[in-house]
Design a protein around this motif. Structure first.
Motif, PDB file in Angstrom:
ATOM      1  N   ALA A  83      36.800 113.628 -36.618  1.00  9.99           N
ATOM      2  CA  ALA A  83      37.817 113.787 -37.657  1.00  9.99           C
ATOM      3  C   ALA A  83      39.234 113.641 -37.129  1.00  9.99           C
ATOM      4  N   ASN A  84      39.402 113.544 -35.819  1.00 11.31           N
ATOM      5  CA  ASN A  84      40.752 113.495 -35.249  1.00 11.31           C
ATOM      6  C   ASN A  84      41.021 112.227 -34.453  1.00 11.31           C
ATOM      7  N   VAL A  85      40.256 111.169 -34.721  1.00 14.46           N
ATOM      8  CA  VAL A  85      40.414 109.966 -33.892  1.00 14.46           C
ATOM      9  C   VAL A  85      41.726 109.242 -34.136  1.00 14.46           C
ATOM     10  N   GLY A  86      42.332 109.402 -35.301  1.00 16.82           N
ATOM     11  CA  GLY A  86      43.509 108.593 -35.617  1.00 16.82           C
ATOM     12  C   GLY A  86      44.804 109.356 -35.690  1.00 16.82           C
ATOM     13  N   VAL A  87      44.876 110.503 -35.031  1.00 21.59           N
ATOM     14  CA  VAL A  87      46.049 111.377 -35.179  1.00 21.59           C
ATOM     15  C   VAL A  87      47.342 110.678 -34.769  1.00 21.59           C
ATOM     16  N   THR A  88      47.335 109.943 -33.663  1.00 19.05           N
ATOM     17  CA  THR A  88      48.570 109.339 -33.151  1.00 19.05           C
ATOM     18  C   THR A  88      48.807 107.908 -33.631  1.00 19.05           C
ATOM     19  N   LEU A  89      47.861 107.349 -34.369  1.00 17.04           N
ATOM     20  CA  LEU A  89      47.975 105.934 -34.738  1.00 17.04           C
ATOM     21  C   LEU A  89      49.183 105.602 -35.614  1.00 17.04           C
TER      22      LEU A  89
ATOM     23  N   ALA B 125      48.473  93.190 -49.027  1.00 14.66           N
ATOM     24  CA  ALA B 125      48.924  93.590 -47.686  1.00 14.66           C
ATOM     25  C   ALA B 125      48.399  94.974 -47.325  1.00 14.66           C
ATOM     26  N   PHE B 126      48.447  95.910 -48.269  1.00 17.03           N
ATOM     27  CA  PHE B 126      47.957  97.266 -48.003  1.00 17.03           C
ATOM     28  C   PHE B 126      46.435  97.292 -47.852  1.00 17.03           C
ATOM     29  N   VAL B 127      45.741  96.465 -48.600  1.00 19.34           N
ATOM     30  CA  VAL B 127      44.285  96.399 -48.466  1.00 19.34           C
ATOM     31  C   VAL B 127      43.912  95.886 -47.070  1.00 19.34           C
ATOM     32  N   ILE B 128      44.595  94.842 -46.614  1.00 19.07           N
ATOM     33  CA  ILE B 128      44.327  94.302 -45.273  1.00 19.07           C
ATOM     34  C   ILE B 128      44.605  95.360 -44.213  1.00 19.07           C
ATOM     35  N   CYS B 129      45.719  96.080 -44.368  1.00 18.03           N
ATOM     36  CA  CYS B 129      46.054  97.139 -43.411  1.00 18.03           C
ATOM     37  C   CYS B 129      44.976  98.223 -43.401  1.00 18.03           C
ATOM     38  N   GLY B 130      44.488  98.597 -44.569  1.00 22.09           N
ATOM     39  CA  GLY B 130      43.432  99.605 -44.649  1.00 22.09           C
ATOM     40  C   GLY B 130      42.146  99.144 -43.990  1.00 22.09           C
ATOM     41  N   VAL B 131      41.785  97.882 -44.191  1.00 18.79           N
ATOM     42  CA  VAL B 131      40.562  97.342 -43.570  1.00 18.79           C
ATOM     43  C   VAL B 131      40.705  97.298 -42.049  1.00 18.79           C
ATOM     44  N   PHE B 132      41.883  96.925 -41.557  1.00 12.86           N
ATOM     45  CA  PHE B 132      42.113  96.914 -40.109  1.00 12.86           C
ATOM     46  C   PHE B 132      42.002  98.330 -39.537  1.00 12.86           C
ATOM     47  N   ALA B 133      42.545  99.321 -40.257  1.00 11.18           N
ATOM     48  CA  ALA B 133      42.436 100.707 -39.799  1.00 11.18           C
ATOM     49  C   ALA B 133      40.979 101.152 -39.779  1.00 11.18           C
ATOM     50  N   SER B 134      40.211 100.724 -40.775  1.00  8.29           N
ATOM     51  CA  SER B 134      38.789 101.062 -40.808  1.00  8.29           C
ATOM     52  C   SER B 134      38.041 100.437 -39.634  1.00  8.29           C
ATOM     53  N   LEU B 135      38.369  99.202 -39.321  1.00  8.19           N
ATOM     54  CA  LEU B 135      37.740  98.551 -38.171  1.00  8.19           C
ATOM     55  C   LEU B 135      38.030  99.322 -36.884  1.00  8.19           C
ATOM     56  N   THR B 136      39.257  99.791 -36.753  1.00 11.44           N
ATOM     57  CA  THR B 136      39.597 100.616 -35.590  1.00 11.44           C
ATOM     58  C   THR B 136      38.764 101.890 -35.563  1.00 11.44           C
ATOM     59  N   GLY B 137      38.610 102.527 -36.727  1.00 17.22           N
ATOM     60  CA  GLY B 137      37.783 103.732 -36.799  1.00 17.22           C
ATOM     61  C   GLY B 137      36.342 103.469 -36.387  1.00 17.22           C
ATOM     62  N   LEU B 138      35.787 102.334 -36.791  1.00 13.95           N
ATOM     63  CA  LEU B 138      34.413 101.988 -36.430  1.00 13.95           C
ATOM     64  C   LEU B 138      34.282 101.733 -34.929  1.00 13.95           C
ATOM     65  N   LEU B 139      35.248 101.021 -34.353  1.00  9.34           N
ATOM     66  CA  LEU B 139      35.187 100.732 -32.923  1.00  9.34           C
ATOM     67  C   LEU B 139      35.354 102.004 -32.094  1.00  9.34           C
ATOM     68  N   LEU B 140      36.217 102.903 -32.545  1.00 12.40           N
ATOM     69  CA  LEU B 140      36.378 104.176 -31.839  1.00 12.40           C
ATOM     70  C   LEU B 140      35.107 105.027 -31.945  1.00 12.40           C
ATOM     71  N   THR B 141      34.449 104.964 -33.098  1.00  8.07           N
ATOM     72  CA  THR B 141      33.184 105.682 -33.265  1.00  8.07           C
ATOM     73  C   THR B 141      32.130 105.148 -32.297  1.00  8.07           C
ATOM     74  N   ALA B 142      32.089 103.835 -32.140  1.00  7.63           N
ATOM     75  CA  ALA B 142      31.148 103.238 -31.188  1.00  7.63           C
ATOM     76  C   ALA B 142      31.489 103.646 -29.765  1.00  7.63           C
ATOM     77  N   ARG B 143      32.758 103.727 -29.477  1.00 13.30           N
ATOM     78  CA  ARG B 143      33.196 104.107 -28.119  1.00 13.30           C
ATOM     79  C   ARG B 143      32.846 105.552 -27.807  1.00 13.30           C
ATOM     80  N   LEU B 144      33.080 106.440 -28.784  1.00 16.80           N
ATOM     81  CA  LEU B 144      32.852 107.873 -28.570  1.00 16.80           C
ATOM     82  C   LEU B 144      31.389 108.263 -28.740  1.00 16.80           C
ATOM     83  N   GLY B 145      30.656 107.510 -29.543  1.00 21.32           N
ATOM     84  CA  GLY B 145      29.268 107.848 -29.821  1.00 21.32           C
ATOM     85  C   GLY B 145      29.102 108.924 -30.870  1.00 21.32           C
ATOM     86  N   THR B 146      30.197 109.335 -31.510  1.00 19.91           N
ATOM     87  CA  THR B 146      30.155 110.344 -32.576  1.00 19.91           C
ATOM     88  C   THR B 146      31.207 110.013 -33.621  1.00 19.91           C
TER      89      THR B 146
END
Length: 338
Positions: free
Chosen positions: A266-272, A242-263
């Motif tokens: 280090a602070n993309v997930g502060v409020t998540l 369960a924790f591994v799946i949660c970590g992978v989902f968080a990573s996917l969010t980080g990748l999509l936010l990186t694509a959105r921002l173009g950079t």
């Protein structure tokens, strides 16, 4: 001779007033009513007070912005149902963003004609970050018996430190243009690519929890871990997965936010962490484990984003928005408490 007359008094059955029945119904089913009531109240308030709130463009914008929180909330749902809690999802997303961006930028500098290879390598590193640190969180809770609050809170601090160390506290540039063109702003048949990714994950998570043996084991472990152990379920493995799946989902969010921002930021997930837990709790997910449904979490996430969007249209500051989310979380907990 005095005769004492005895009078038999028959009990009178009183009818409960309709208002009493309504009150009893509301009290009994208040956990189910919290989410729709909050959603309707928020929609009405912003419809009246926020100019342009009910326009089609704005509602589409809310749906588009909900994607990133929704993906993290689905992972948080699985962890909460199994009886855990993950406060490190924001730090995992941030480290993923920076680590993946560094790999992509390095490969683009070395091989500028291979953008998709750079994206694949960066994504692999990002998913590895989520899987590895999700695994560590799971082992900490399941094997080392560290309370999930303390385990993931400490891990969050460690991960943010690593993120700041490798990035130097500055954004990472030099990413492939195609990353943002496809995964940040791209569309397929008029639907944004990130929204399609979120829809796919909703279906996958629903299938995992509702139709698979893993899902049955997750609910059993969260409901009563001792009973699940006695019935032959390998609860430690379920918790770690369960924790591994949660970590992978968080990573996917980080990748999509990186694509959105173009950079890489280090602070993309502060409020998540707060927002994902709030979305789940508002949706009726129990912090004690064993209770929670996917589609309710989808609605809970939309409610969070709806409130943030409405407050932005009302030109309320970001601090007030954070306060409002916290108040909604407290209210949902108070109303749903048994």
């Amino acid at each position: 001779m005095n005769t004492t007359s005895m009078t038999t008094t028959l009990p009178v059955t009183e009818k409960k007033p309709a208002s009493g029945l309504s009150a009893n119904f509301i009290y009994k089913y208040r956990q189910m009513l919290v989410l729709p009531v909050l959603f309707i109240v928020a929609s009405l308030v912003f419809y009246v007070m926020a100019p342009g709130f009910a326009t089609a463009d704005n509602l589409v914008n809310v749906a588009r912005q909900s994607v990133y929180l929704l993906i993290v909330s689905l992972g948080q749902l699985i962890v909460l149902v199994v009886g855990g809690l993950d406060l490190s999802v924001g730090a995992i997303a941030a480290l993923t963003s920076v680590a993946a961006a560094l790999v992509m930028a390095s490969m683009m500098a070395a091989m500028p004609d291979s953008p998709w290879l750079a994206i694949a390598a960066g994504s692999a590193v990002g998913f590895a970050v989520g899987a590895v640190f999700g695994l560590i969180n799971g082992v900490g809770m399941a094997v080392m018996r560290i309370p999930p609050f303390m385990m993931t809170l400490g891990m969050s601090s460690v991960l943010f430190g690593i993120t700041l160390f490798i990035s130097g506290g500055v954004p990472v540039y030099g990413l492939p243009d195609v990353l943002g063109e496809v995964f940040g702003f791209g569309e397929f048949m008029g639907i944004p690519i990130p929204s399609l990714v979120a829809l796919l994950l909703i279906l996958i998570t629903y299938g995992l929890l509702e139709w698979s043996r893993f899902g049955r084991h997750v609910y059993a472990t969260g409901g009563n871990q001792r009973a699940a152990d006695l019935s032959g379920i390998r609860t430690k493995r379920v918790i770690i997965q369960a924790f591994v799946i949660c970590g992978v989902f968080a990573s996917l969010t980080g990748l999509l936010l990186t694509a959105r921002l173009g950079t890489g930021e280090a602070n993309v997930g502060v409020t998540l962490p707060l927002e994902s837990i709030a979305a789940c709790v508002i949706a009726g997910v129990s912090l004690a484990g064993g209770v929670g449904r996917v589609f309710a979490v989808v609605v809970g996430t939309l409610l969070i984003m709806l409130v943030q969007n409405g407050l932005n249209l009302m030109q309320v500051g970001a601090y007030a928005s954070t306060m409002t989310i916290g108040l909604i979380l407290i209210l949902a907990m108070a109303l749903s408490r048994k």
